[in-house]
Design an enzyme around this catalytic site. Structure first.
Site, PDB file in Angstrom:
ATOM      1  N   CYS A   8      32.458  41.637  25.183  1.00  0.00           N
ATOM      2  CA  CYS A   8      31.103  42.158  25.010  1.00  0.00           C
ATOM      3  C   CYS A   8      30.517  41.467  23.784  1.00  0.00           C
ATOM      4  CB  CYS A   8      31.117  43.670  24.828  1.00  0.00           C
ATOM      5  SG  CYS A   8      29.469  44.417  24.837  1.00  0.00           S
ATOM      6  N   CYS A  64      28.170  42.780  21.654  1.00  0.00           N
ATOM      7  CA  CYS A  64      27.505  43.649  20.679  1.00  0.00           C
ATOM      8  C   CYS A  64      28.047  43.486  19.258  1.00  0.00           C
ATOM      9  CB  CYS A  64      27.580  45.107  21.117  1.00  0.00           C
ATOM     10  SG  CYS A  64      29.243  45.785  21.230  1.00  0.00           S
ATOM     11  N   CYS A  66      24.337  44.141  23.756  1.00  0.00           N
ATOM     12  CA  CYS A  66      25.480  43.574  24.473  1.00  0.00           C
ATOM     13  C   CYS A  66      25.160  42.297  25.238  1.00  0.00           C
ATOM     14  CB  CYS A  66      26.050  44.613  25.431  1.00  0.00           C
ATOM     15  SG  CYS A  66      26.584  46.128  24.603  1.00  0.00           S
ATOM     16  N   LYS A 122      30.999  53.011  32.433  1.00  0.00           N
ATOM     17  CA  LYS A 122      30.830  53.194  30.990  1.00  0.00           C
ATOM     18  C   LYS A 122      29.474  53.855  30.758  1.00  0.00           C
ATOM     19  CE  LYS A 122      30.604  50.671  26.596  1.00  0.00           C
ATOM     20  NZ  LYS A 122      30.688  49.338  25.955  1.00  0.00           N
ATOM     21  N   ARG A 176      30.785  52.550  16.333  1.00  0.00           N
ATOM     22  CA  ARG A 176      29.741  51.626  15.900  1.00  0.00           C
ATOM     23  C   ARG A 176      29.855  51.311  14.414  1.00  0.00           C
ATOM     24  NH1 ARG A 176      24.872  54.025  19.775  1.00  0.00           N
ATOM     25  NH2 ARG A 176      25.813  53.233  21.694  1.00  0.00           N
ATOM     26  N   GLU A 230      29.342  51.822  40.974  1.00  0.00           N
ATOM     27  CA  GLU A 230      29.645  50.774  39.986  1.00  0.00           C
ATOM     28  C   GLU A 230      31.095  50.307  40.121  1.00  0.00           C
ATOM     29  OE1 GLU A 230      28.052  49.064  37.779  1.00  0.00           O
ATOM     30  OE2 GLU A 230      26.287  50.136  37.040  1.00  0.00           O
ATOM     31  N   LYS A 254      34.815  55.499  30.794  1.00  0.00           N
ATOM     32  CA  LYS A 254      34.623  55.659  29.358  1.00  0.00           C
ATOM     33  C   LYS A 254      33.310  56.406  29.124  1.00  0.00           C
ATOM     34  CE  LYS A 254      33.969  52.988  25.095  1.00  0.00           C
ATOM     35  NZ  LYS A 254      33.785  51.655  24.495  1.00  0.00           N
ATOM     36  N   SER A 300      36.103  57.050  20.190  1.00  0.00           N
ATOM     37  CA  SER A 300      36.113  57.327  18.754  1.00  0.00           C
ATOM     38  C   SER A 300      35.609  58.719  18.401  1.00  0.00           C
ATOM     39  CB  SER A 300      35.274  56.274  18.022  1.00  0.00           C
ATOM     40  OG  SER A 300      33.922  56.298  18.481  1.00  0.00           O
ATOM     41  N   TYR A 344      43.067  56.152  20.150  1.00  0.00           N
ATOM     42  CA  TYR A 344      43.366  55.953  18.732  1.00  0.00           C
ATOM     43  C   TYR A 344      44.499  56.860  18.269  1.00  0.00           C
ATOM     44  CZ  TYR A 344      38.846  53.679  19.113  1.00  0.00           C
ATOM     45  OH  TYR A 344      37.810  52.864  19.511  1.00  0.00           O
TER      46      TYR A 344
END
Length: 337
Positions: A132, A134, A142, A208, A218, A246, A261, A287, A326
């Protein structure tokens, strides 16, 4: 204390034949009849790799998570592998950004260097690279942006393909496009195949969503859009049928693995995707989901380990084969047997 009336009610039901609680009485009984089994084998650990730093830097909104320097990356990869975690997902933060994210497909860019370092230090560790723009654009979107601030789909595909091929050339094991441009899986598949990487699988971020749960990421990846938002290309949260469409399109274009996601607010999407498609399915425990648990635990409001366990099991129970989380390093010893 039980009253005489209570004892009478208890006696009335004493001859119940069906008592599901019988198999919950001890931990070993519960283990024997447990329906969902989670293992460290299901974990993928995200890593943020930054240029221009000489040691790890903790991410303020993600306690226990760091931006890693290239210098320290081999040691961290070895620690991850020792825990039994089979794979990592890489995000790069470059020193230089421009309108077209040119560092994303620089053969000597931060992600490409990170891949080479990890594969040299721990060859058996599966390296997945996020594809990506971004993190590499100065506007934080993106893809290629026109004068009106709209992200252009087709011109972006060429850049994503160049990025994916450069990752494969560096030694990446899996390519994971997360941009949500239409047709990007097909374009990347063609680019990989035509450059001799027909054996490299694509793990597509198929569904997503434009989610508020991405906030801490971010900060970690320095990828906040400088204007507007990403709702014109990431999915609208209320949509289930669109998510399945999708995913179906990505599979038709050559995706080998699919992804939903975020995870927790989208467990129904994970479940419906599992029921509909038979490809390996990943879910990204993002996150914001991580940081909420950490913040509540620091305030003493929850039992941290218990809530992490319950969260990860819920994602597996919904149908995910792989969980990008994480929590992987701290949870790995809990699910190692």
């Amino acid at each position: 204390m039980l009253t005489e009336k209570d004892l009478g009610i208890a006696q009335k039901h004493a001859n119940l034949k069906n008592r599901p609680r019988r198999t919950r009485r001890t931990e070993n009984l519960r283990r024997m009849v447990r329906e969902t089994h989670l293992s460290v084998d299901n974990f993928i650990y995200p890593l943020f790799i930054a240029e221009g730093i000489n040691s790890q830097v903790e991410i303020g909104s993600m306690p226990g998570q760091y931006r890693w320097s290239l210098k320290d990356l081999a040691r961290e990869a070895e620690n991850i592998a020792k825990l039994g975690i089979p794979a990592v997902l890489l995000f790069g933060i470059p020193d230089f950004k421009d309108e077209i994210g040119s560092e994303a497909y620089n053969d000597n860019g931060v992600v490409q260097e990170a891949v080479r370092i990890i594969k040299k230090a721990v060859p058996e560790l599966v390296v997945i690279t996020d594809v990506c723009l971004c993190e590499f654009t100065n506007h934080g979107h993106c893809g290629v942006v026109n004068n009106e601030g709209y992200v252009l789909n087709d011109p972006t595909l060429d850049l994503l393909t160049r990025m994916a091929v450069s990752h494969a050339e560096a030694g990446a094991d899996i390519i994971a496009p997360s941009d949500m441009m239409d047709g990007r899986v097909g374009a990347i598949r063609e680019g990989l195949d035509s450059n001799g990487f027909d054996n490299i699988p694509i793990m597509s971020y198929s569904a997503k969503f434009a989610s508020g749960y991405y906030g801490p990421f971010r900060e970690a990846a320095d990828s906040t859009p400088q204007f507007g938002d990403r709702r014109s290309y990431q999915m609208d949260p209320p949509n289930i049928r669109e998510a399945l469409r999708e995913t179906e399109l990505d599979i038709a274009e050559g995706a080998d693995m699919i992804m939903v996601k975020p995870a927790l607010a989208y467990l129904d999407i994970i479940s419906r995707t599992r029921d509909r498609f038979d490809l390996p399915l990943a879910a990204y425990n993002v996150s914001g989901e991580y940081s909420m648990i950490k913040a509540a635990a620091r305030l003493g409001w929850i039992d941290e380990e218990r809530v992490i366990r319950e969260t990860l099991v819920s994602i597996k129970r919904a149908g995910a084969d792989m969980i990008i989380t994480y929590h992987a390093k701290e949870a790995a010893p809990w699910f190692s047997r």
